[in-house]
Motif scaffolding. Sequence first.
Motif, PDB file in Angstrom:
ATOM      1  N   ARG A 154       0.682  -1.315   0.076  1.00 32.48           N
ATOM      2  CA  ARG A 154       0.028   0.062   0.138  1.00 32.48           C
ATOM      3  C   ARG A 154       0.844   1.136   0.033  1.00 32.48           C
ATOM      4  NH1 ARG A 154      -5.140   0.508   0.642  1.00 32.48           N
ATOM      5  NH2 ARG A 154      -4.887   2.490   1.900  1.00 32.48           N
ATOM      6  N   ARG A 155       2.038   1.330   0.468  1.00 28.77           N
ATOM      7  CA  ARG A 155       2.807   2.427   0.523  1.00 28.77           C
ATOM      8  C   ARG A 155       3.830   2.367  -0.797  1.00 28.77           C
ATOM      9  NH1 ARG A 155       5.427   6.330   3.307  1.00 28.77           N
ATOM     10  NH2 ARG A 155       7.680   6.410   2.971  1.00 28.77           N
ATOM     11  N   ASN A 156       4.000   1.373  -1.420  1.00 28.94           N
ATOM     12  CA  ASN A 156       4.935   1.397  -2.688  1.00 28.94           C
ATOM     13  C   ASN A 156       4.119   2.264  -3.640  1.00 28.94           C
ATOM     14  OD1 ASN A 156       7.466  -0.035  -3.376  1.00 28.94           O
ATOM     15  ND2 ASN A 156       6.191  -1.225  -4.865  1.00 28.94           N
ATOM     16  N   GLY A 157       4.796   3.112  -4.312  1.00 27.51           N
ATOM     17  CA  GLY A 157       4.075   3.863  -5.405  1.00 27.51           C
ATOM     18  C   GLY A 157       4.826   4.705  -5.818  1.00 27.51           C
ATOM     19  N   TYR A 158       4.312   5.672  -6.837  1.00 28.56           N
ATOM     20  CA  TYR A 158       5.206   7.028  -7.487  1.00 28.56           C
ATOM     21  C   TYR A 158       4.117   7.824  -7.602  1.00 28.56           C
ATOM     22  CZ  TYR A 158       2.870   5.752 -12.026  1.00 28.56           C
ATOM     23  OH  TYR A 158       1.953   5.625 -13.069  1.00 28.56           O
ATOM     24  N   ARG A 159       4.597   9.169  -7.994  1.00 28.32           N
ATOM     25  CA  ARG A 159       3.848  10.084  -8.485  1.00 28.32           C
ATOM     26  C   ARG A 159       4.902  11.253  -9.336  1.00 28.32           C
ATOM     27  NH1 ARG A 159       1.357  14.898  -5.348  1.00 28.32           N
ATOM     28  NH2 ARG A 159       1.597  15.736  -7.330  1.00 28.32           N
ATOM     29  N   PHE A 160       4.388  12.101  -9.975  1.00 25.96           N
ATOM     30  CA  PHE A 160       5.213  13.187 -10.861  1.00 25.96           C
ATOM     31  C   PHE A 160       4.800  14.556  -9.932  1.00 25.96           C
ATOM     32  CE2 PHE A 160       4.842  10.102 -14.015  1.00 25.96           C
ATOM     33  CZ  PHE A 160       6.289  10.182 -14.578  1.00 25.96           C
ATOM     34  N   VAL A 161       5.963  15.306  -9.608  1.00 24.65           N
ATOM     35  CA  VAL A 161       5.674  16.774  -9.268  1.00 24.65           C
ATOM     36  C   VAL A 161       6.547  17.520 -10.511  1.00 24.65           C
ATOM     37  CG1 VAL A 161       5.692  16.147  -6.703  1.00 24.65           C
ATOM     38  CG2 VAL A 161       7.798  16.529  -7.917  1.00 24.65           C
ATOM     39  N   PRO A 162       6.292  18.846 -10.532  1.00 28.50           N
ATOM     40  CA  PRO A 162       6.999  19.757 -11.521  1.00 28.50           C
ATOM     41  C   PRO A 162       8.557  19.577 -11.283  1.00 28.50           C
ATOM     42  CG  PRO A 162       5.241  20.951 -10.272  1.00 28.50           C
ATOM     43  CD  PRO A 162       5.429  19.615  -9.721  1.00 28.50           C
ATOM     44  N   GLY A 163       9.228  19.028 -12.362  1.00 31.51           N
ATOM     45  CA  GLY A 163      10.454  18.828 -12.191  1.00 31.51           C
ATOM     46  C   GLY A 163      11.186  17.621 -12.061  1.00 31.51           C
ATOM     47  N   ALA A 164      10.287  16.540 -11.339  1.00 37.07           N
ATOM     48  CA  ALA A 164      10.928  15.376 -10.636  1.00 37.07           C
ATOM     49  C   ALA A 164       9.811  14.448 -10.537  1.00 37.07           C
ATOM     50  CB  ALA A 164      11.261  15.705  -9.303  1.00 37.07           C
ATOM     51  N   VAL A 165      10.230  13.204 -10.226  1.00 35.61           N
ATOM     52  CA  VAL A 165       9.600  11.848 -10.287  1.00 35.61           C
ATOM     53  C   VAL A 165       9.781  11.213  -8.931  1.00 35.61           C
ATOM     54  CG1 VAL A 165      11.231  10.544 -11.386  1.00 35.61           C
ATOM     55  CG2 VAL A 165       8.670   9.614 -10.888  1.00 35.61           C
ATOM     56  N   LEU A 166       8.691  11.125  -8.097  1.00 39.17           N
ATOM     57  CA  LEU A 166       8.973  10.644  -6.539  1.00 39.17           C
ATOM     58  C   LEU A 166       8.590   9.173  -6.456  1.00 39.17           C
ATOM     59  CD1 LEU A 166       9.032  13.839  -6.200  1.00 39.17           C
ATOM     60  CD2 LEU A 166       7.587  13.262  -4.328  1.00 39.17           C
ATOM     61  N   LEU A 167       9.511   8.433  -5.689  1.00 46.92           N
ATOM     62  CA  LEU A 167       9.256   7.138  -5.644  1.00 46.92           C
ATOM     63  C   LEU A 167       8.949   6.696  -4.095  1.00 46.92           C
ATOM     64  CD1 LEU A 167      11.592   5.252  -8.025  1.00 46.92           C
ATOM     65  CD2 LEU A 167       9.244   6.088  -8.370  1.00 46.92           C
ATOM     66  N   LEU A 170       4.367  -2.805  -9.212  1.00 52.98           N
ATOM     67  CA  LEU A 170       3.288  -2.274  -9.785  1.00 52.98           C
ATOM     68  C   LEU A 170       2.364  -2.834 -10.812  1.00 52.98           C
ATOM     69  CD1 LEU A 170       5.259   1.240 -10.403  1.00 52.98           C
ATOM     70  CD2 LEU A 170       3.646   1.018  -8.667  1.00 52.98           C
ATOM     71  N   ASP A 171       1.246  -2.529 -11.026  1.00 54.83           N
ATOM     72  CA  ASP A 171       0.307  -2.835 -11.900  1.00 54.83           C
ATOM     73  C   ASP A 171       1.158  -2.746 -13.370  1.00 54.83           C
ATOM     74  OD1 ASP A 171      -2.611  -3.551 -12.796  1.00 54.83           O
ATOM     75  OD2 ASP A 171      -2.081  -2.209 -14.109  1.00 54.83           O
ATOM     76  N   ALA A 172       1.059  -3.596 -14.251  1.00 56.67           N
ATOM     77  CA  ALA A 172       1.792  -3.568 -15.373  1.00 56.67           C
ATOM     78  C   ALA A 172       1.500  -2.426 -16.365  1.00 56.67           C
ATOM     79  CB  ALA A 172       1.421  -5.109 -16.347  1.00 56.67           C
ATOM     80  N   ARG A 173       0.053  -1.949 -16.343  1.00 57.08           N
ATOM     81  CA  ARG A 173      -0.037  -0.748 -16.942  1.00 57.08           C
ATOM     82  C   ARG A 173       0.284   0.422 -16.514  1.00 57.08           C
ATOM     83  NH1 ARG A 173      -6.453  -1.948 -17.424  1.00 57.08           N
ATOM     84  NH2 ARG A 173      -5.835  -2.903 -15.309  1.00 57.08           N
ATOM     85  N   ASP A 174       0.378   0.628 -15.108  1.00 52.87           N
ATOM     86  CA  ASP A 174       0.868   1.653 -14.303  1.00 52.87           C
ATOM     87  C   ASP A 174       2.278   1.787 -14.585  1.00 52.87           C
ATOM     88  OD1 ASP A 174      -1.546   2.416 -13.301  1.00 52.87           O
ATOM     89  OD2 ASP A 174      -1.342   1.276 -11.495  1.00 52.87           O
ATOM     90  N   ALA A 175       3.005   0.587 -14.547  1.00 54.38           N
ATOM     91  CA  ALA A 175       4.496   0.673 -14.835  1.00 54.38           C
ATOM     92  C   ALA A 175       4.946   1.005 -16.208  1.00 54.38           C
ATOM     93  CB  ALA A 175       5.062  -0.782 -14.813  1.00 54.38           C
ATOM     94  N   GLN A 176       3.945   0.839 -17.214  1.00 55.14           N
ATOM     95  CA  GLN A 176       4.219   0.996 -18.626  1.00 55.14           C
ATOM     96  C   GLN A 176       3.990   2.731 -18.652  1.00 55.14           C
ATOM     97  OE1 GLN A 176       5.227  -0.819 -20.990  1.00 55.14           O
ATOM     98  NE2 GLN A 176       5.292   0.363 -22.635  1.00 55.14           N
ATOM     99  N   ARG A 177       3.028   3.192 -18.013  1.00 48.29           N
ATOM    100  CA  ARG A 177       2.607   4.673 -17.891  1.00 48.29           C
ATOM    101  C   ARG A 177       3.875   5.391 -17.486  1.00 48.29           C
ATOM    102  NH1 ARG A 177      -1.605   4.101 -15.409  1.00 48.29           N
ATOM    103  NH2 ARG A 177      -2.950   3.823 -17.150  1.00 48.29           N
ATOM    104  N   LEU A 178       4.343   4.884 -15.968  1.00 51.49           N
ATOM    105  CA  LEU A 178       5.520   5.452 -15.480  1.00 51.49           C
ATOM    106  C   LEU A 178       6.791   5.637 -16.124  1.00 51.49           C
ATOM    107  CD1 LEU A 178       7.047   6.698 -13.103  1.00 51.49           C
ATOM    108  CD2 LEU A 178       7.315   4.230 -12.330  1.00 51.49           C
ATOM    109  N   TRP A 179       6.923   4.356 -17.146  1.00 47.74           N
ATOM    110  CA  TRP A 179       7.904   4.605 -18.009  1.00 47.74           C
ATOM    111  C   TRP A 179       8.090   5.497 -19.285  1.00 47.74           C
ATOM    112  CZ3 TRP A 179       7.715   2.840 -23.211  1.00 47.74           C
ATOM    113  CH2 TRP A 179       9.085   2.889 -23.980  1.00 47.74           C
ATOM    114  N   ALA A 180       6.609   5.622 -19.838  1.00 44.35           N
ATOM    115  CA  ALA A 180       6.641   6.314 -20.973  1.00 44.35           C
ATOM    116  C   ALA A 180       6.601   7.878 -20.214  1.00 44.35           C
ATOM    117  CB  ALA A 180       5.134   6.159 -21.611  1.00 44.35           C
TER     118      ALA A 180
END
Length: 572
Positions: free
Chosen positions: A440-453, A505-515
């Motif tokens: 439940r804690r494992n995740g990611y998000r974008f902020v202006p100028g950076a990606v957070l894990l 991560l869900d495979a689709r979320d991982a693909q979205r993070l990669w792109a």
Amino acid sequence: MTFRPGPPPPAPPSHGNAAAAAPLTDGEWHRMHPLTPLLKGGIFLIVVLGYVLNSLRDQLVEFFIPGGGGPQDDGDPVRYVYEHGVVGWVLLGIVVVLVVLIGLFYLSWRMHEFRVTGEIVEVRSGVLFRTNRKARLDRIQGINISRPLVPRIFGTAKLEIAQAGNDANVQLAYLGTRAADDLRQRILVLASGAKEDERGPARASNGMLQDRVDEVFSPELDPAAVHATRIVKVHPGRLIASMLLSGTTVFILLAVAAMIVSVALTGEYGILFGIFPAVIGAGGYYVRKFSRSLQYTIAETRDGIRIGFGLVSTSNETLPPGRIHAVSVAQPLLWRPFGWWDVRINRATNAGNGASNNQQVSSIVLPVGTARDVREVLDIILPGLVGTAVAGPAASQEQLREGSSEAVNVVDDSLTTTGDRGGFVHSPRRGAWLRPFAFRRNGYRFVPGAVLLRLGAVWRSLVIVPLPRVQSVKVSQGPLERALRLASVHVQTVQGPVTARVGALDARDAQRLWADTAERAIEAAAVDTSHRWREREARLDPATSVPDADHATGTVPPGSPWGAVPPPGAAR
């Protein structure tokens, strides 16, 4: 064939106060401090002198106090020389050896030179085997000044220029303390692209002896000298407690408990002798770590982030903006009741043979601190990393800080969150097969100028990767992940203590993070100007920005051959 070197690199520009007015940055060759050979190779002479004085001890006592020298040893070499009447020859040999050594030291000092031009810092040394090392100003990863105890007493310091690559650092050992500080400042000014150099008032001298005393007992960080606008200090009591609440302490306690149980069960006390080397080693480890971490300070200066530490032997390093490739805010399990965290970074440098290990030490930006300390440290280091990507290359320092404020706020609010709080995309419920505690804690998000894990539930951590510093992005999927429709994403940066990898991560979320990471990284790199972090000051200066007025508004004069070039803030 005879090797003929090319023309020397150009000297620094000759306009403005940043034009290398100091003698050490005029593009000419200069020598190190005259005591350099003694400080680098004179320890051998000190050992020999100590041995001779120890051998003469009994004779000196007997000379001043007859009968007080104790029994004479038949194997004493000094007594043997004296009794056989070869004192003159021995003294002559000592004089010859000293003359030869002094001549070699002088020749070594004469052949050890450096120069600073508008493009490089170059050092050449050696008598029989010559070496030549160069550091490009636009590739400097940091400049460290270390003052070990003995050189500190003599008023000298070692300046080390960190470069990307293995064993690529360039050392200037040794320089005068004030000369080293001034040289570092001017090298950073030349590397930053600044047009003007604001120099503070010169420090007055109170005499050689008083100057040495002031330098030895002066604080590691003098805010008036470095013009720091923000300073974070580590509390000594918290530092000691964090060392005791570390994994090393737990391992030592478990080993001691195992030995005690073994003695109680077997009745054999011989195993206790194995404790003493471990106790001595552990004690030395704690003493070294504590002494090096005392007076730990992180300061924001115009030239970059200044990290200083040390009690007896001090060291301080200035990291120019944009030289940090990843940031990690982590919390070990034993620190959780106290709300303590540490901050580490990845840097594009690797000290090799002959280089100091200060680069490894300064990868720890904050050894231990509260959430408030973490926020202050992030306020220092993030504007230069993500501010340019958000506010544009011509933004002022305040605009850069405002551009990075969202990233700082998200990190501050997400240190202890789980699930989708804070806008994070986290692992699905089926990810519990691979991350039973942290899904439940494992995740990611974008902020202006950076990606957070956001990673870990037992050992919490939050990784910030500035988008301009992303090297590549990799998606991987093992057999179990493929069966569970999961995948892992690795945002790759330079090698270091921070690993930007999130799994389950869900495979689709991982693909979205990669792109998305790849697309945003290209856009951020197109407007990144952190390698020349003070050129924007010249653009913002009305006296120098008039000719570029059209360029600042994104328009070009009629007929200009650059009509197809997009403005600086445009995505490419």
